[in-house]
Design an enzyme around this catalytic site. Structure first.
Site: not given
Length: 544
Positions: A271-272, A216, A508, A388, A357, A210
């Site tokens: 964002g999510r 990152e 961060k 399993h 979040e 954005k």
């Protein structure tokens, strides 16, 4: 001083549920099904193509009635209506919360500050569609004139998990002659693996940030620029091999991307909740604009159900209320999401961000500390793999783990008896979890006495079963919207802001303070705690 607000745990509705819990906590699902032979036919809900069977939960019809009353007391419907009306319910950031506008059909009106946002949403969708068609057809070529055969999405958080999950889910609908990859981790190995066998002349990067300053994402984007230009040579090549999903035109242009190839989204999209916006550009290139719009229609179908259905028959709300029952009354701390469709391999990971979040908050909307449990830990992976791995813990462990099973009736590819074997497990596992196996049943099978305790299953483990006809763009949209609105419902009852994420910021920021200490040519003067100082010194020594 924080504003005071009615605490949900102090309401008569909460107290009634506490009393009800004490009366019913030891009821076993075996007895519930014996007492009510119609339970499996009545404790069901449908919305769109989704069928929810919640009968294998440790609850009664009275439980649902009491939970519905709690939701009304908490004002879930009022907050829902405020969201759809474009009110700024994200109170800490003073923003509207309008992921529902991303899938609103043309002609609908949703206002933010008096402005209808739906036309702008469709303008961006049309721009995305035009670009996607050019890439898919070969009309858009790279700097050397070669057609684009590889698309690499660079983002993090929702800008990665969303399109990555949806691409994996809809891979069977994608353009198979093209390669699609996703880079998110600042670990250089992620970028190296994603690009090591690609030709820069045939590769397009979609950089999703954005602000176009995300650490990152922009670290990976700069590495991508260097990787591409090492072969292509000319800085002008950036404009043909990079596009941006951003709102920061100045930074996009500075990077070398033509702002005509910048696809916007808005501050009312978290964002999510964003992969159905321009964040999903790489997905649209993969599956095509028509399939992408069909996915949006699936989202919208559940949005409308959530917006209009009364709580008693509102599938996402009931799913959320069942979660409240386990989280706050039984004290369960996790929920397992178990899709029996391999294309949904990233679905549980996607829901981790969506849920944790959103509802991982310890203060209410007024800033007061909460003293009730909020968001659950979300985990899981596709069946039958999990059977399993960790199903042992769910079946015979000491923890209560509510689980959602998701199954599809029609396989994308019919291969022998694979589908029936898969779905037999889908039906069997919730049955086994609910009813277990008594010591008497184990003895009757001739099991040696010393093994009986080890082969007894207590049962009474709660599950939801969600059945979908088939996995398509439309039904994927429905599934995601169902969980979005489930999370909303729970956050509304807990009176927390499900739409900010300040918790991701502190680490961060500290990392940016540490970066120069790792790069320093001489031993830096470290002023952290003794543990962090020692770790940094050891890292510097071993790295060199």
């Amino acid at each position: 001083m924080a504003e005071q607000h009615e605490r949900i745990v102090d309401t008569p509705e909460w107290k009634a549920l506490e009393e009800h819990f004490e009366r019913t906590r030891d009821l076993h699902l075996r007895q519930m099904f014996t007492d009510d032979a119609t339970r499996g036919d009545t404790m069901v809900l449908e919305a769109g193509d989704l069928y929810l069977d919640y009968s294998k939960n440790r609850l009664t019809p009275e439980t649902i009635t009491l939970l519905v009353a709690l939701a009304r007391r908490a004002g879930v419907e009022t907050l829902r209506d405020a969201m759809f009306a474009g009110e700024k319910i994200n109170i800490t950031e003073q923003r509207a919360v309008l992921h529902v506008a991303l899938r609103a059909p043309e002609g609908e009106q949703i206002l933010v500050d008096g402005v209808d946002v739906v036309p702008e949403v469709h303008r961006v969708l049309d721009k995305m569609a035009g670009f996607s068609d050019r890439v898919r057809s070969g009309a858009w070529t790279g700097h050397t004139g070669k057609r684009i055969r590889n698309v690499v999405n660079i983002g993090i958080g929702g800008s990665d998990l969303g399109p990555r999950m949806a691409y994996e889910a809809l891979k069977d609908f994608s353009e198979r002659s093209m390669t699609f990859r996703f880079v998110s981790n600042v670990d250089g190995n992620d970028f190296w693996e994603a690009t090591r066998d690609l030709d820069p002349a045939e590769t397009l990067f979609v950089v999703a940030s954005k602000t176009f300053t995300t650490l990152e994402t922009m670290t990976n984007a700069r590495s991508a620029r260097e990787w591409a230009l090492e072969k292509l040579g000319d800085d002008a090549a950036v404009a043909k091999h990079f596009v941006a999903v951003s709102t920061n035109a100045e930074e996009v242009a500075e990077f070398g991307i033509d702002t005509e190839n910048m696809f916007e989204f808005w501050d009312w999209v978290g964002g999510r909740y964003s992969y159905d916006s321009a964040i999903g550009l790489s997905l649209m290139i993969a599956i095509g604009p028509d399939a992408f719009r069909d996915m949006l229609a699936g989202f919208h179908a559940i949005d409308e159900h959530f917006r209009t259905a009364p709580i008693e028959s509102n599938l996402p709300m009931i799913l959320g209320l069942i979660g409240i029952w386990y989280d706050n009354f039984f004290g369960a701390e996790t929920v397992a999401i178990l899709p029996y469709n391999n294309y949904l391999s990233k679905f549980s990971a996607y829901l981790q961000q969506l849920d944790m979040e959103s509802d991982g908050k310890a203060v209410d909307r007024q800033g007061n500390a909460v003293d009730w449990q909020t968001g659950p830990i979300v985990w899981g992976q596709p069946g039958t793999n999990g059977q399993h791995a960790y199903y042992q813990l769910i079946h015979q462990g000491t923890k209560l783990i509510p689980a959602d099973f998701i199954g599809t009736c029609r396989p994308a590819h019919l291969l022998g008896d694979h589908q029936n074997l898969l779905m037999a497990n889908f039906f069997a596992q919730p049955q086994a979890l609910a009813f277990g196996k008594t010591p008497e049943e184990v003895v009757a099978e001739g099991v040696p006495a010393e093994q009986v305790p080890h082969r007894t299953f207590a049962g009474n483990h709660p599950t939801n079963s969600v059945l979908v006809t088939e996995l398509t763009p439309n039904t994927l949209g429905q599934l995601v919207a169902m969980y979005e609105h489930k999370v909303f419902t729970q956050g509304a009852i807990w009176n927390i802001n499900s739409f900010d994420q300040w918790g991701v910021e502190l680490g961060k920021k500290l990392a940016m303070d540490i970066v120069p200490e790792l790069d320093a040519a001489t031993e830096p003067d470290l002023a952290h705690d003794s543990s962090t100082n020692a770790l940094i010194r050891r890292y510097r020594r071993l790295r060199s």
